[in-house]
Design a protein around this motif. Structure first.
Motif, PDB file in Angstrom:
ATOM      1  N   THR A  27       0.826  -1.196   0.000  1.00 25.93           N
ATOM      2  CA  THR A  27       0.000   0.000   0.000  1.00 25.93           C
ATOM      3  C   THR A  27       0.863   1.250   0.000  1.00 25.93           C
ATOM      4  N   LEU A  28       1.975   1.204   0.730  1.00 26.90           N
ATOM      5  CA  LEU A  28       2.899   2.344   0.747  1.00 26.90           C
ATOM      6  C   LEU A  28       3.394   2.642  -0.657  1.00 26.90           C
ATOM      7  N   TRP A  29       3.754   1.599  -1.413  1.00 23.29           N
ATOM      8  CA  TRP A  29       4.216   1.788  -2.794  1.00 23.29           C
ATOM      9  C   TRP A  29       3.100   2.367  -3.656  1.00 23.29           C
ATOM     10  N   GLU A  30       1.880   1.860  -3.468  1.00 24.40           N
ATOM     11  CA  GLU A  30       0.748   2.341  -4.262  1.00 24.40           C
ATOM     12  C   GLU A  30       0.504   3.826  -3.992  1.00 24.40           C
ATOM     13  N   HIS A  31       0.577   4.207  -2.716  1.00 22.60           N
ATOM     14  CA  HIS A  31       0.375   5.613  -2.369  1.00 22.60           C
ATOM     15  C   HIS A  31       1.498   6.483  -2.941  1.00 22.60           C
ATOM     16  N   ARG A  34       0.756   7.199  -6.499  1.00 23.11           N
ATOM     17  CA  ARG A  34      -0.365   8.123  -6.653  1.00 23.11           C
ATOM     18  C   ARG A  34      -0.024   9.530  -6.168  1.00 23.11           C
ATOM     19  N   GLY A  35       1.185   9.717  -5.627  1.00 25.43           N
ATOM     20  CA  GLY A  35       1.584  11.032  -5.139  1.00 25.43           C
ATOM     21  C   GLY A  35       0.880  11.449  -3.869  1.00 25.43           C
ATOM     22  N   LEU A  36       0.528  10.473  -3.018  1.00 27.28           N
ATOM     23  CA  LEU A  36      -0.239  10.767  -1.814  1.00 27.28           C
ATOM     24  C   LEU A  36       0.612  10.873  -0.551  1.00 27.28           C
TER      25      LEU A  36
END
Length: 229
Positions: A27-31, A34-36
């Motif tokens: 999830t950290l990588w996904e965020h 996404r620039g979150l």
């Protein structure tokens, strides 16, 4: 034919990272994509990616060395040469892995300190409705005024609408900001602030049940399948 994605390698720091950021490394990588993430977490995600790539390289040369020594190839000068080269490559990959491990520690430790010092009053506990709005706006959104009714609403890139009252509430909470340089009739870009990105990134330390298992956070995206494991 497209290349098969290489699964993320399990690293020795995954559990510490997940405890510090309150979500899985997937999830950290996904965020991050996404620039979150705020800057500290973005640096952590990048450093962890580099470490995972180094772990993958170590695993590749270790498997290759095992194959060369398995009896599949004739024992001759050429085999000895290949084994020697592979040992050198494995040694270099391990050295790079150790360097990147130290790099992850350097950016992880301040995040751990911040997580430990976080008080309950600092934690964000947003309703699912607000999380959904932030998530939609994070992908691109503009505030528009209807030509006939003069009603204001936010239209996101996915086509979802966020009411003006909710926009104001999220603005007052410091989670959103508008680009006033653009007129409303043409569409004012609406973006997340650092606080808004942090809220979506799940930077809180996870609460636990009596069994010690993490309680899912409101609005938290489901973690991707753990192909790393």
């Amino acid at each position: 034919m497209s290349a098969t994605p290489v699964p993320k390698a399990l690293t020795g720091l995954d559990h510490r990272i997940e405890a510090a950021v309150g979500c899985s490394v997937d999830t950290l990588w996904e965020h991050r994509d996404r620039g979150l993430l705020d800057k500290p977490l973005a640096r952590l995600a990048d450093a962890h990616r580099a470490l995972a790539a180094a772990e993958t390289s170590v695993a590749f040369y270790r498997v290759l060395l095992h194959r060369l020594a398995s009896g599949e190839f004739p024992v001759d000068t050429a085999l000895f040469g290949r084994i020697g080269r592979t040992v050198d490559q494995l040694e270099q990959a391990a050295a790079a892995r150790d360097e990147r491990y130290a790099g992850v520690l350097a950016v992880l430790e301040p995040v751990e300190v911040a997580a430990r010092s976080q008080t309950p009053s600092e934690e964000t506990d947003l309703p699912a409705r607000d999380i959904a709005a932030l998530l939609a706006i994070a992908r691109g959104a503009k505030l528009h005024e209807h030509l006939l009714t003069q009603r204001l609403s936010v239209i996101t890139a996915s086509g979802a609408r966020v009411g003006y009252e909710q926009l104001q509430q999220l603005e007052q909470a410091g989670l959103l900001e508008r680009d006033a340089a653009h007129p409303v009739h043409a569409g004012q870009p609406v973006t997340l602030t650092d606080a808004g990105r942090s809220a979506l990134a799940g930077t809180r330390r996870p609460q636990t049940t009596g069994t010690g298992r993490p309680v899912p956070q409101v609005g938290e995206w489901p973690a991707a399948a753990h192909s790393r494991h």
